[in-house]
Design an enzyme around this catalytic site. Structure first.
Site, PDB file in Angstrom:
ATOM      1  N   GLU A 298      50.505  47.137  38.358  1.00 29.52           N
ATOM      2  CA  GLU A 298      51.262  48.300  38.650  1.00 29.52           C
ATOM      3  C   GLU A 298      52.897  47.957  38.629  1.00 29.52           C
ATOM      4  O   GLU A 298      53.794  48.734  37.903  1.00 29.52           O
ATOM      5  CB  GLU A 298      51.257  48.855  39.964  1.00 29.52           C
ATOM      6  CG  GLU A 298      49.813  49.588  40.111  1.00 29.52           C
ATOM      7  CD  GLU A 298      49.073  49.453  41.611  1.00 29.52           C
ATOM      8  OE1 GLU A 298      49.854  49.169  42.583  1.00 29.52           O
ATOM      9  OE2 GLU A 298      47.804  49.991  41.410  1.00 29.52           O
TER      10      GLU A 298
ATOM     11  N   HIS B 268      51.377  42.313  39.462  1.00 23.60           N
ATOM     12  CA  HIS B 268      50.323  43.041  39.630  1.00 23.60           C
ATOM     13  C   HIS B 268      50.665  44.234  38.637  1.00 23.60           C
ATOM     14  O   HIS B 268      51.642  44.528  37.887  1.00 23.60           O
ATOM     15  CB  HIS B 268      50.325  43.852  41.040  1.00 23.60           C
ATOM     16  CG  HIS B 268      49.326  44.758  41.401  1.00 23.60           C
ATOM     17  ND1 HIS B 268      49.103  46.162  40.901  1.00 23.60           N
ATOM     18  CD2 HIS B 268      48.386  44.612  42.143  1.00 23.60           C
ATOM     19  CE1 HIS B 268      47.972  46.351  41.340  1.00 23.60           C
ATOM     20  NE2 HIS B 268      47.655  45.574  41.956  1.00 23.60           N
TER      21      HIS B 268
ATOM     22  N   GLU C 142      42.412  40.952  37.324  1.00 26.80           N
ATOM     23  CA  GLU C 142      42.426  42.377  37.757  1.00 26.80           C
ATOM     24  C   GLU C 142      42.310  43.220  36.470  1.00 26.80           C
ATOM     25  O   GLU C 142      43.247  43.633  36.004  1.00 26.80           O
ATOM     26  CB  GLU C 142      43.676  42.625  38.719  1.00 26.80           C
ATOM     27  CG  GLU C 142      43.547  42.013  40.013  1.00 26.80           C
ATOM     28  CD  GLU C 142      44.330  42.883  41.116  1.00 26.80           C
ATOM     29  OE1 GLU C 142      43.559  43.014  42.122  1.00 26.80           O
ATOM     30  OE2 GLU C 142      45.363  43.499  40.874  1.00 26.80           O
TER      31      GLU C 142
ATOM     32  N   LYS D 183      49.575  47.913  49.105  1.00 20.61           N
ATOM     33  CA  LYS D 183      50.515  48.781  48.163  1.00 20.61           C
ATOM     34  C   LYS D 183      51.282  49.505  48.844  1.00 20.61           C
ATOM     35  O   LYS D 183      51.814  49.062  49.919  1.00 20.61           O
ATOM     36  CB  LYS D 183      49.580  49.651  47.207  1.00 20.61           C
ATOM     37  CG  LYS D 183      48.507  49.024  46.574  1.00 20.61           C
ATOM     38  CD  LYS D 183      47.822  50.057  45.543  1.00 20.61           C
ATOM     39  CE  LYS D 183      46.553  49.090  45.055  1.00 20.61           C
ATOM     40  NZ  LYS D 183      46.150  49.605  43.582  1.00 20.61           N
TER      41      LYS D 183
ATOM     42  N   GLY E 295      41.641  50.764  41.446  1.00 16.94           N
ATOM     43  CA  GLY E 295      41.625  51.987  42.086  1.00 16.94           C
ATOM     44  C   GLY E 295      40.839  53.279  41.512  1.00 16.94           C
ATOM     45  O   GLY E 295      41.047  54.342  41.693  1.00 16.94           O
TER      46      GLY E 295
ATOM     47  N   SER F 111      38.488  47.591  42.515  1.00 16.18           N
ATOM     48  CA  SER F 111      37.448  48.249  43.544  1.00 16.18           C
ATOM     49  C   SER F 111      36.578  47.517  43.848  1.00 16.18           C
ATOM     50  O   SER F 111      35.420  47.785  43.786  1.00 16.18           O
ATOM     51  CB  SER F 111      36.768  49.358  42.228  1.00 16.18           C
ATOM     52  OG  SER F 111      37.738  50.136  41.844  1.00 16.18           O
TER      53      SER F 111
ATOM     54  N   ASN G  90      45.818  44.017  49.423  1.00 16.49           N
ATOM     55  CA  ASN G  90      47.116  44.601  48.680  1.00 16.49           C
ATOM     56  C   ASN G  90      47.162  45.785  49.510  1.00 16.49           C
ATOM     57  O   ASN G  90      46.467  46.944  48.886  1.00 16.49           O
ATOM     58  CB  ASN G  90      47.051  44.418  47.373  1.00 16.49           C
ATOM     59  CG  ASN G  90      48.245  45.251  46.718  1.00 16.49           C
ATOM     60  OD1 ASN G  90      49.211  45.558  47.490  1.00 16.49           O
ATOM     61  ND2 ASN G  90      48.138  45.439  45.433  1.00 16.49           N
TER      62      ASN G  90
HETATM   63  C1  PEP Z   1      44.631  46.326  43.729  1.00 15.87           C
HETATM   64  O1  PEP Z   1      45.420  46.850  43.985  1.00 15.87           O
HETATM   65  O2  PEP Z   1      45.117  44.912  43.532  1.00 15.87           O
HETATM   66  C2  PEP Z   1      43.404  46.466  43.750  1.00 15.87           C
HETATM   67  C3  PEP Z   1      42.406  45.743  43.099  1.00 15.87           C
HETATM   68  O3  PEP Z   1      43.141  47.782  44.142  1.00 15.87           O
HETATM   69  P1  PEP Z   1      41.551  48.437  44.258  1.00 15.87           P
HETATM   70  O4  PEP Z   1      40.644  47.349  45.114  1.00 15.87           O
HETATM   71  O5  PEP Z   1      41.762  49.555  45.228  1.00 15.87           O
HETATM   72  O6  PEP Z   1      41.073  48.511  42.973  1.00 15.87           O
END
Ligand code: PEP
Length: 255
Positions: free
Chosen positions: A99, A97, A169, A12, A175, A214, A10
């Site tokens: 976000e 997601h 997630e 973003k 992040g 992460s 992803n």
């Molecule tokens: C994400 O954006 O779905 C995500 C898991 O980000 P990160 O791996 O940076 O935590």
């Protein structure tokens, strides 16, 4: 049942035409080393066509980060229809997601409708679910995830969900550099599988459940080794070809 690993990037709202070209070339150069793994990238929508062309013939799959809840063309300024994503080469789309849920008003009901729209367009929805830190600390993780999944089941007949992918997630891990422990991930993945199996045992068995939050080259293998983890949704580490390929290699090396 053995399920094929899926590692999805992803991106973003990062990157530009030049940096994407370098990133995709770097990823494509390493795909031969991970033949057992489905590898997918989800760039910003403006770059889908260019990336589709850059990755042609490589086996790299293309997905979008979001889609409209609508299922037909119309006066919806700024929105992108699922069939338009399909038209430019997407096979998958991320839906719900955290976000989008936190910043753009994607409620459980909207997310459920978007899953429906994705399936109607022939796209594989990657449905994101997960709890905030406050919800985990209040012991509400399972209740939150059950609510998020049940909203989707309420709008989408289970018979239509054969292609569905779910990504767990935890919001507190996205992040932040904080990863769920392999055991925490496994517990929630097993809960998700059981929730789906309760409505359709076969779907529960075949459902692919990705972990996201992460994931990095140094923690991917221990997470992917968990029984109910079938791959990863990768944010930050998908912006570096070497890191992303190392995560794909961790999936490739599983059982
Ligand atoms: C994400 O954006 O779905 C995500 C898991 O980000 P990160 O791996 O940076 O935590």
């Amino acid at each position: 049942m053995s399920r094929q690993y899926l590692v999805a990037g992803n991106w973003k709202m990062f990157g530009n035409m030049a940096s994407n070209q370098v990133l995709v070339e770097g990823m494509c150069a390493g795909l031969d080393a991970v033949p057992k793994v489905q590898v997918l990238v989800c760039p910003p929508a403006t770059y889908l066509t260019a990336i589709q062309q850059a990755a042609r013939g490589s086996g790299l799959l293309l997905g979008a980060q979001n889609l409209a809840a609508q299922e037909k063309e119309g006066a919806f300024t700024g929105e992108i229809l699922g069939s338009m994503l399909k038209d430019v080469g997407c096979s998958h789309v991320i839906v719900g997601h955290s976000e989008r849920r936190a910043l753009f008003g994607d409620t459980d009901a909207v997310v459920a409708q978007k899953v429906h729209a994705a399936l109607a367009a022939g796209l594989v929805p990657i449905l994101c679910v997960g709890e905030t830190l406050a919800e985990r600390e209040a012991d509400a993780t399972e209740a939150v995830i059950a609510r998020q999944i049940d909203a989707v089941l309420a709008v989408n007949p289970v018979a239509s969900l054969a292609a569905l992918v779910i990504a767990y997630e935890p919001v507190w891990a996205i992040g932040t550099g904080k990863t769920a422990s392999p055991e925490q991930a496994q517990n929630v993945h097993a809960f998700i599988r059981a929730r789906i199996a309760a409505v359709d045992a076969k779907l529960g068995d075949s459902l692919r459940i990705l972990y996201g939050g992460s994931v990095k080259p140094d923690n991917a293998a221990s997470i992917f080794a968990q029984t109910d983890v079938d791959g990863g949704l990768i944010g930050g580490a998908s912006l570096k070809a070497a890191d992303f390929l190392a995560i794909c290699a961790a999936a490739q090396s599983q059982g």
